[in-house]
Design a protein around this motif. Structure first.
Motif, PDB file in Angstrom:
ATOM      1  N   ALA A  55       0.858  -1.181   0.000  1.00  0.00           N
ATOM      2  CA  ALA A  55       0.000   0.000   0.000  1.00  0.00           C
ATOM      3  C   ALA A  55       0.893   1.230   0.000  1.00  0.00           C
ATOM      4  O   ALA A  55       1.652   1.459   0.931  1.00  0.00           O
ATOM      5  CB  ALA A  55      -0.918  -0.001   1.222  1.00  0.00           C
ATOM      6  N   LEU A  56       0.797   2.002  -1.054  1.00  0.00           N
ATOM      7  CA  LEU A  56       1.606   3.209  -1.195  1.00  0.00           C
ATOM      8  C   LEU A  56       0.758   4.411  -0.792  1.00  0.00           C
ATOM      9  O   LEU A  56      -0.364   4.589  -1.292  1.00  0.00           O
ATOM     10  CB  LEU A  56       2.070   3.342  -2.648  1.00  0.00           C
ATOM     11  CG  LEU A  56       3.126   4.382  -2.991  1.00  0.00           C
ATOM     12  CD1 LEU A  56       4.395   4.161  -2.179  1.00  0.00           C
ATOM     13  CD2 LEU A  56       3.448   4.317  -4.479  1.00  0.00           C
ATOM     14  N   SER A  57       1.272   5.212   0.153  1.00  0.00           N
ATOM     15  CA  SER A  57       0.536   6.388   0.599  1.00  0.00           C
ATOM     16  C   SER A  57       1.429   7.624   0.494  1.00  0.00           C
ATOM     17  O   SER A  57       2.494   7.583  -0.113  1.00  0.00           O
ATOM     18  CB  SER A  57      -0.001   6.188   2.016  1.00  0.00           C
ATOM     19  OG  SER A  57       1.037   5.895   2.927  1.00  0.00           O
ATOM     20  N   ASP A  58       0.988   8.724   1.086  1.00  0.00           N
ATOM     21  CA  ASP A  58       1.578  10.025   0.771  1.00  0.00           C
ATOM     22  C   ASP A  58       3.074  10.118   1.083  1.00  0.00           C
ATOM     23  O   ASP A  58       3.806  10.827   0.387  1.00  0.00           O
ATOM     24  CB  ASP A  58       0.826  11.124   1.512  1.00  0.00           C
ATOM     25  CG  ASP A  58      -0.538  11.401   0.891  1.00  0.00           C
ATOM     26  OD1 ASP A  58      -1.007  10.558   0.100  1.00  0.00           O
ATOM     27  OD2 ASP A  58      -1.145  12.446   1.192  1.00  0.00           O
ATOM     28  N   ARG A  59       3.534   9.447   2.142  1.00  0.00           N
ATOM     29  CA  ARG A  59       4.969   9.506   2.444  1.00  0.00           C
ATOM     30  C   ARG A  59       5.780   8.868   1.325  1.00  0.00           C
ATOM     31  O   ARG A  59       6.844   9.370   0.940  1.00  0.00           O
ATOM     32  CB  ARG A  59       5.247   8.828   3.785  1.00  0.00           C
ATOM     33  CG  ARG A  59       4.623   9.545   4.961  1.00  0.00           C
ATOM     34  CD  ARG A  59       4.801   8.804   6.268  1.00  0.00           C
ATOM     35  NE  ARG A  59       3.937   9.355   7.298  1.00  0.00           N
ATOM     36  CZ  ARG A  59       4.283  10.325   8.139  1.00  0.00           C
ATOM     37  NH1 ARG A  59       5.510  10.829   8.101  1.00  0.00           N
ATOM     38  NH2 ARG A  59       3.434  10.790   9.039  1.00  0.00           N
ATOM     39  N   GLY A  60       5.291   7.738   0.807  1.00  0.00           N
ATOM     40  CA  GLY A  60       5.973   7.105  -0.303  1.00  0.00           C
ATOM     41  C   GLY A  60       5.893   7.922  -1.576  1.00  0.00           C
ATOM     42  O   GLY A  60       6.882   8.050  -2.310  1.00  0.00           O
ATOM     43  N   TRP A  61       4.719   8.486  -1.840  1.00  0.00           N
ATOM     44  CA  TRP A  61       4.567   9.307  -3.042  1.00  0.00           C
ATOM     45  C   TRP A  61       5.501  10.515  -3.012  1.00  0.00           C
ATOM     46  O   TRP A  61       6.044  10.921  -4.043  1.00  0.00           O
ATOM     47  CB  TRP A  61       3.122   9.789  -3.189  1.00  0.00           C
ATOM     48  CG  TRP A  61       2.144   8.742  -3.625  1.00  0.00           C
ATOM     49  CD1 TRP A  61       1.040   8.320  -2.960  1.00  0.00           C
ATOM     50  CD2 TRP A  61       2.178   7.965  -4.840  1.00  0.00           C
ATOM     51  NE1 TRP A  61       0.396   7.338  -3.676  1.00  0.00           N
ATOM     52  CE2 TRP A  61       1.063   7.108  -4.834  1.00  0.00           C
ATOM     53  CE3 TRP A  61       3.053   7.923  -5.928  1.00  0.00           C
ATOM     54  CZ2 TRP A  61       0.800   6.217  -5.863  1.00  0.00           C
ATOM     55  CZ3 TRP A  61       2.794   7.033  -6.960  1.00  0.00           C
ATOM     56  CH2 TRP A  61       1.681   6.195  -6.932  1.00  0.00           C
ATOM     57  N   LEU A  62       5.693  11.105  -1.840  1.00  0.00           N
ATOM     58  CA  LEU A  62       6.565  12.276  -1.730  1.00  0.00           C
ATOM     59  C   LEU A  62       7.998  11.924  -2.129  1.00  0.00           C
ATOM     60  O   LEU A  62       8.678  12.697  -2.820  1.00  0.00           O
ATOM     61  CB  LEU A  62       6.518  12.820  -0.308  1.00  0.00           C
ATOM     62  CG  LEU A  62       7.143  14.195  -0.070  1.00  0.00           C
ATOM     63  CD1 LEU A  62       6.457  15.264  -0.905  1.00  0.00           C
ATOM     64  CD2 LEU A  62       7.072  14.562   1.417  1.00  0.00           C
ATOM     65  N   ALA A  63       8.454  10.748  -1.711  1.00  0.00           N
ATOM     66  CA  ALA A  63       9.802  10.316  -2.082  1.00  0.00           C
ATOM     67  C   ALA A  63       9.888  10.019  -3.578  1.00  0.00           C
ATOM     68  O   ALA A  63      10.883  10.370  -4.239  1.00  0.00           O
ATOM     69  CB  ALA A  63      10.193   9.078  -1.275  1.00  0.00           C
ATOM     70  N   LEU A  64       8.869   9.370  -4.127  1.00  0.00           N
ATOM     71  CA  LEU A  64       8.880   9.065  -5.561  1.00  0.00           C
ATOM     72  C   LEU A  64       8.792  10.332  -6.408  1.00  0.00           C
ATOM     73  O   LEU A  64       9.401  10.422  -7.482  1.00  0.00           O
ATOM     74  CB  LEU A  64       7.733   8.113  -5.899  1.00  0.00           C
ATOM     75  CG  LEU A  64       7.858   6.708  -5.316  1.00  0.00           C
ATOM     76  CD1 LEU A  64       6.573   5.912  -5.552  1.00  0.00           C
ATOM     77  CD2 LEU A  64       9.052   5.962  -5.914  1.00  0.00           C
ATOM     78  N   LYS A  65       8.050  11.321  -5.916  1.00  0.00           N
ATOM     79  CA  LYS A  65       7.974  12.596  -6.632  1.00  0.00           C
ATOM     80  C   LYS A  65       9.335  13.268  -6.690  1.00  0.00           C
ATOM     81  O   LYS A  65       9.677  13.925  -7.682  1.00  0.00           O
ATOM     82  CB  LYS A  65       6.958  13.504  -5.937  1.00  0.00           C
ATOM     83  CG  LYS A  65       6.726  14.825  -6.663  1.00  0.00           C
ATOM     84  CD  LYS A  65       5.643  15.636  -5.968  1.00  0.00           C
ATOM     85  CE  LYS A  65       5.392  16.952  -6.723  1.00  0.00           C
ATOM     86  NZ  LYS A  65       4.336  17.765  -6.048  1.00  0.00           N
ATOM     87  N   ALA A  66      10.140  13.075  -5.634  1.00  0.00           N
ATOM     88  CA  ALA A  66      11.465  13.702  -5.587  1.00  0.00           C
ATOM     89  C   ALA A  66      12.371  13.193  -6.700  1.00  0.00           C
ATOM     90  O   ALA A  66      13.307  13.897  -7.109  1.00  0.00           O
ATOM     91  CB  ALA A  66      12.116  13.454  -4.225  1.00  0.00           C
TER      92      ALA A  66
END
Length: 484
Positions: A55-66
């Motif tokens: 389950a990917l949530s906002d903390r993971g998305w923030l790193a992937l966006k980087a």
């Protein structure tokens, strides 16, 4: 940007966290060797039946966006906007995760890992070494020794080494064997273990159940969950005690297993692919909690991801937390201008307390998922919290939203605030006839009074942006720690 010569770095473990770290550090000018004990999963099937969906949530998305990979991964992920609770009688209850279709996302571990490895290979200065199994590590010289494809040995000298090699980390085990090194360590097995099952797609490729939901069959001491896949199937996971009166070990023949599924999962049994035969054929996998201190050894070797803080999957934060490790570390590289003598201690200080907090939260959440999710008083409690949060979005952010949808809020802060919220809600739920009066104005006046006394007196935020409130920037200002 400093002009100093940058250290060569070895990363042991090319799972999602190791591969992400390789990308982030390579883009800061470092030469990276990424070592993986297994073959390349892009050419050999490694993950079939071996990996819980993530389950990917906002903390993971923030790193992937980087690193600019968020949109590519999002295109293959499925948003889950709610829990769908399946009662024994087949009735369904929908529990939204947030407002305005806020979601956690179902992703394939194999898929996200392979995308990150491919991106790592595209970075200047990155070399990926598959079928390199770490056998020894000199923590003073930085020399790593590997068995290569089980046939030969190879040594690599690097100035910095990161152990990203998972729950049963070889880097961590070698650190524990160092003479004179004081390391506090625990690996605790949960009583629950798990096996995976599958619900296939319909013949036309459509989903047999609600697509945009995490399905849960809560049965108090055990549960079944199901996460959607892009091909229309669901990956299901049965969590149950390994030993005991009703456990994997007690269900030791097909008749017992068949009766178990018919009694507790009557609506799921006809959907699952050969649940009885699969149950009998699979050995349950363990669930572990890892605590270790320190994470940094001899100023040269550091642990990251599950190697430093393995947790159970019941808050869906394992990979998200590991990705956050990488993002925080990358930010510290810039903040400390590439001086690793400052970066590594700052990394440990920034992450240790927060990772301990999410390990504890994940452990507790098994009870919520397997038992309380189907409890009427618990559901009423959540309704009251949600309504109060809508009324006062800058005063009350539900714990789940702090953890899942508030990536700028440290886990330790979420845990501390959540403890105070629990005290407040316990008092509210003890009001006479709360079941009949839960929408009464006096209930929310009391909640507001208690929140003002117990929360704002200890936290004193300048502004708190509630991720449930419309137009939220999902950025929370720094707050004082909740007083003990």
């Amino acid at each position: 940007m400093t002009n100093q010569v940058k250290e060569d770095i070895a990363i042991v473990g090319a799972g999602p966290v190791g591969a992400l770290l390789a990308v982030m550090l390579a883009r800061k000018g470092y030469k990276i060797d990424l070592f993986e004990s297994r073959p390349d999963s892009r050419t050999k099937a490694l993950y079939q039946g071996k990996s819980i969906n993530l389950a990917l949530s906002d903390r993971g998305w923030l790193a992937l966006k980087a690193i600019g990979l968020d949109e590519e991964i999002r295109a293959q992920a499925i948003p889950m906007t709610c829990r769908m609770i399946h009662a024994v009688d087949g009735s369904l209850t929908r529990q939204p995760y947030g407002r305005d279709n806020q979601a956690i996302w179902s992703v394939s571990r194999a898929g996200i890992n392979e995308q990150l490895i491919t991106l790592a290979e595209q970075q200047a200065g990155v070399e990926v070494h598959f079928e390199h199994k770490l056998t020894d590590l000199d923590f003073d010289s930085g020399t790593c020794s590997f068995d290569v494809s089980g046939k030969e040995s190879a040594d690599y000298h690097r100035e910095l080494i990161f152990g990203a090699d998972g729950t049963f980390s070889k880097v961590r085990r070698l650190a524990q064997e160092l003479p004179g090194q004081r390391i506090s360590y625990s690996l605790d097995y949960m009583p629950q273990t798990y096996i995976e099952l599958t619900i296939p797609a319909n013949s036309d490729g459509s989903f047999m159940m609600e697509k945009n939901a995490l399905h849960i069959w809560p049965r108090k001491n055990f549960m079944l969950i199901a996460l959607p896949n892009p091909d229309g199937s669901f990956t299901c996971t049965l969590f149950m005690d390994l030993q005991g009166e009703l456990s994997f070990e007690s269900l030791d023949d097909e008749d017992k297993v068949s009766h178990f599924f018919r009694e507790y999962f009557p609506d799921a049994m006809p959907l699952l692919i050969e649940p009885v035969a699969t149950f009998m054929a699979k050995a349950p996998s363990p669930l572990c909690l890892v605590h270790i201190d320190p994470w940094v050894i001899r100023d040269k070797v550091a642990l990251i991801g599950d190697a430093a803080h393995a947790m159970v999957p019941f808050y869906g934060q394992g990979m998200n937390c590991g990705f956050e490790d990488c993002r925080v570390l990358a930010e510290l590289v810039e903040e400390h201008q590439h001086h690793w003598g400052e970066i590594l201690p700052a990394y440990q200080q920034a992450r240790k307390e927060n990772c301990d907090a999410i390990i504890e939260l994940a452990k507790r959440n098994f009870v919520e998922m397997s038992d309380l999710a189907g409890d009427a008083r618990f559901l009423l409690r959540k309704k009251i919290e949600a309504k109060f949060s809508e009324m006062h979005p800058d005063l009350w952010i539900p714990l789940y939203s702090m953890v899942t949808f508030s990536p700028e809020l440290p886990y330790a802060q979420a845990l501390a605030v959540g403890e105070v919220q629990k005290e407040i809600m316990d008092e509210v739920m003890n009001l006479p006839d709360i079941e009949q009066n839960w929408q009464a104005e006096c209930t929310y006046r009391l909640l507001y009074q208690l929140a003002q006394e117990k929360l704002t007196a200890n936290i004193l935020p300048e502004t708190v942006s509630n991720p449930l409130s419309p137009g939220s920037s999902q950025t929370l200002s720094k707050k004082k720690e909740v007083k003990a």
